[in-house]
Design a protein around this motif. Structure first.
Motif, PDB file in Angstrom:
ATOM      1  N   ASP A 175       1.012  -1.453  -0.079  1.00 31.65           N
ATOM      2  CA  ASP A 175      -0.459   0.317  -0.357  1.00 31.65           C
ATOM      3  C   ASP A 175       1.071   2.127   0.026  1.00 31.65           C
ATOM      4  N   ALA A 176       0.029   2.181  -0.583  1.00 36.04           N
ATOM      5  CA  ALA A 176       1.836   3.361  -0.894  1.00 36.04           C
ATOM      6  C   ALA A 176       1.265   4.092   0.024  1.00 36.04           C
ATOM      7  N   GLY A 223       7.450   6.631  -5.902  1.00 33.15           N
ATOM      8  CA  GLY A 223       6.201   7.462  -6.230  1.00 33.15           C
ATOM      9  C   GLY A 223       6.093   8.484  -6.916  1.00 33.15           C
ATOM     10  N   GLY A 225       6.700   8.440 -10.031  1.00 34.48           N
ATOM     11  CA  GLY A 225       6.675   7.730 -10.885  1.00 34.48           C
ATOM     12  C   GLY A 225       7.926   7.633 -12.287  1.00 34.48           C
ATOM     13  N   LEU A 248       4.960   2.472  -8.988  1.00 34.93           N
ATOM     14  CA  LEU A 248       3.582   2.558  -8.394  1.00 34.93           C
ATOM     15  C   LEU A 248       2.314   1.752  -9.926  1.00 34.93           C
ATOM     16  N   PHE A 249       1.559   1.758  -8.674  1.00 34.19           N
ATOM     17  CA  PHE A 249       0.694   1.593 -10.219  1.00 34.19           C
ATOM     18  C   PHE A 249      -0.841   1.833  -9.786  1.00 34.19           C
ATOM     19  N   ARG A 250      -2.230   2.240  -9.702  1.00 34.13           N
ATOM     20  CA  ARG A 250      -3.179   2.655  -9.117  1.00 34.13           C
ATOM     21  C   ARG A 250      -4.305   1.674  -9.330  1.00 34.13           C
ATOM     22  N   GLN A 251      -5.882   1.313  -8.555  1.00 33.04           N
ATOM     23  CA  GLN A 251      -6.243   0.610  -8.942  1.00 33.04           C
ATOM     24  C   GLN A 251      -7.437   0.767  -7.917  1.00 33.04           C
ATOM     25  N   GLU A 254      -6.972   4.231  -5.783  1.00 37.63           N
ATOM     26  CA  GLU A 254      -5.802   4.185  -4.624  1.00 37.63           C
ATOM     27  C   GLU A 254      -4.134   3.568  -5.027  1.00 37.63           C
ATOM     28  N   GLY A 255      -3.657   4.099  -4.582  1.00 34.71           N
ATOM     29  CA  GLY A 255      -2.177   3.437  -5.084  1.00 34.71           C
ATOM     30  C   GLY A 255      -1.036   2.254  -4.641  1.00 34.71           C
ATOM     31  N   TYR A 256      -0.367   1.798  -5.040  1.00 34.50           N
ATOM     32  CA  TYR A 256       0.176   0.096  -4.289  1.00 34.50           C
ATOM     33  C   TYR A 256       1.324   0.558  -5.445  1.00 34.50           C
TER      34      TYR A 256
END
Length: 473
Positions: A175-176, A223, A225, A248-251, A254-256
């Protein structure tokens, strides 16, 4: 005195109808009937339609019902409903009944409610259900589309989760915002703790205290990018130094972080060795490595898929005989061929899945020559191979139909002798194909001596030059 509660039917009617509607003329009654539904039918005592009122564009087609029995204008399933509505007594609580009228090019579903008139006639007020039917059909199509999308989403999720679990590279999802571990694959669990109890724990707690600030700064930079080089940190549990990378990726807003760990053990491999291992893992054919006792040491993803195992780890340490061949026959035959010729090629057998299913496969095998012998097996589905085979051009033996056609033209003993020769030849061909043309193994499978097999090969015109010499011995 307690006043009686009105019934549900009474609440749907005017309580002073006779006072206000007693002088209702015919035109106003017709307007009320048209306003109560999409069409209205006036039906006489005999069930014949005498008049039709409709505001729809197909009123001309409805006019063709005039002079016909109401029951004759509906489908067979609606005849009983029409009869029940016409037979209902005057003053009885009426309810809506749906029937279908066949029309040119389409059907017209209509919900009717009947009202008995004083002169014995019946007024049927109908509501066109075509719009509702179209809406229901669209709703069904949308629901089916959603179910298909949900199924595809679940299948994609299962595939990616399987890849995440099976990859040999240690991977974590963090979890970011909180830097807590959300997901971890078995390879990363073995490096960090040896167990899978890490989800929910802070990632920084798995790092030596002296390197935690470095890790937090690295994740902060990742984070943004930007693609940055991995950072080397020391693990708290083992003290081993690893190279940590993060992306970093987002879903769902939310950032992970997708975090990868690389140990010195991985970097000790030469590029060619890593390439070889990667290619073996990507092979479309199943690959298995066993020890001298034929216990599974390693396998690729194609083999775990063939035997319906979730991960390769489920197979390591188990006898290969649990998944391959008929017990006590096929693996012994393959090992004998490898011992005699150094290799076994295209041995036909079966692969058994964990769930009880089985597939026909062709197996090739080799053995290492060092003191600690290992066996390597490759397996290919027979169905896949058959698609690549050229068409058979040789003349096949007589079929059963051809043999039965001989009845009446040949004596029975001659037909039986020809049938016996056909079956004998087919069995010998099958045994030779099964043993990759190994005469000794084929004789053992058929329960014949070698001399008997060579004699039969010669009789059927299937013998080779060395078969003739062996038969003479």
């Amino acid at each position: 005195m307690k006043q009686a509660t009105p019934s549900a039917d009474d609440t749907r009617r005017f309580r002073q109808a006779s006072q206000w509607l007693g002088q209702l003329d015919a035109d106003v009654a017709a307007e009320l009937a048209a306003a109560g539904g999409d069409l209205a039918l006036l039906i006489d005592r005999d069930g014949v339609i005498r008049d039709v009122a409709s505001g729809e564009e197909d009123e001309l087609e409805l006019r063709q019902w005039l002079g016909r029995q109401w029951a004759d204008t509906v489908t067979d399933e609606g005849r009983v409903k029409v009869a029940e509505m016409l037979a209902s007594p005057s003053g009885a609580a009426a309810r809506w009944r749906q029937v279908t009228h066949p029309a040119t090019g389409h059907d017209i579903p209509v919900r009717y409610r009947v009202v008995k008139l004083a002169n014995g006639a019946t007024l049927a007020i109908g509501r066109d259900e075509r719009i509702l039917a179209r809406l229901q059909q669209r709703l069904l199509q949308v629901q089916q589309s959603l179910e298909r999308d949900y199924l595809r989403l679940r299948q994609a999720e299962s595939r990616y989760r399987l890849l995440f679990e099976m990859t040999a590279e240690p991977m974590l999802i963090v979890d970011a915002a909180s830097l807590r571990i959300r997901e971890i694959n078995p390879a990363a669990s073995r490096i960090l703790t040896g167990s899978g109890n890490l989800p929910g724990q802070p990632l920084v707690a798995q790092v030596n205290a002296e390197h935690r600030d470095r890790l937090i700064a690295f994740l902060g930079a990742a984070g943004t990018g930007n693609s940055i080089a991995p950072v080397r940190i020391e693990l708290a549990r083992s003290g081993e130094e690893v190279a940590l990378s993060a992306r970093l990726f987002r879903q769902q807003g939310e950032g992970y972080f997708l975090v990868g760990l690389a140990t010195d053990r991985d970097s000790a491999l030469q590029p060619e060795e890593r390439l070889t291992l990667d290619l073996v893992e990507r092979l479309p054919d199943a690959f298995v490595l066993t020890d001298s006792a034929l216990t599974v040491v390693s396998a690729n993803s194609a083999f775990s898929e063939l035997v319906h195992a979730a991960t390769v780890e489920q197979l390591v340490g188990r006898p290969l005989g649990d998944f391959l061949g008929r017990p006590g026959i096929d693996l012994d035959l393959i090992r004998a061929q490898v011992g005699e010729h150094g290799v076994a090629r295209n041995v036909a057998t079966i692969a058994r899945g964990i769930d009880g299913g089985q597939e026909e496969v062709e197996v090739s095998a080799v053995r290492t020559g060092d003191g600690h012998a290992h066996y390597a097996f490759t397996m290919r589905l027979v169905a896949r191979r058959l698609r690549d085979l050229p068409p058979v051009t040789r003349d096949l033996p007589r079929s059963v139909e051809q043999l039965t056609d001989l009845v009446g033209r040949m004596p029975l003993k001659d037909i039986v002798r020809e049938s016996t020769d056909l079956i004998e030849r087919l069995c010998i061909e099958a045994a030779l194909n099964y043993t990759s043309n190994n005469r000794a193994s084929a004789a053992e499978i058929l329960g014949l001596s070698r001399q008997s097999l060579y004699s039969k090969l010669h009789r059927h015109g299937m013998a080779r030059m060395d078969d003739t010499d062996a038969a003479a011995e």
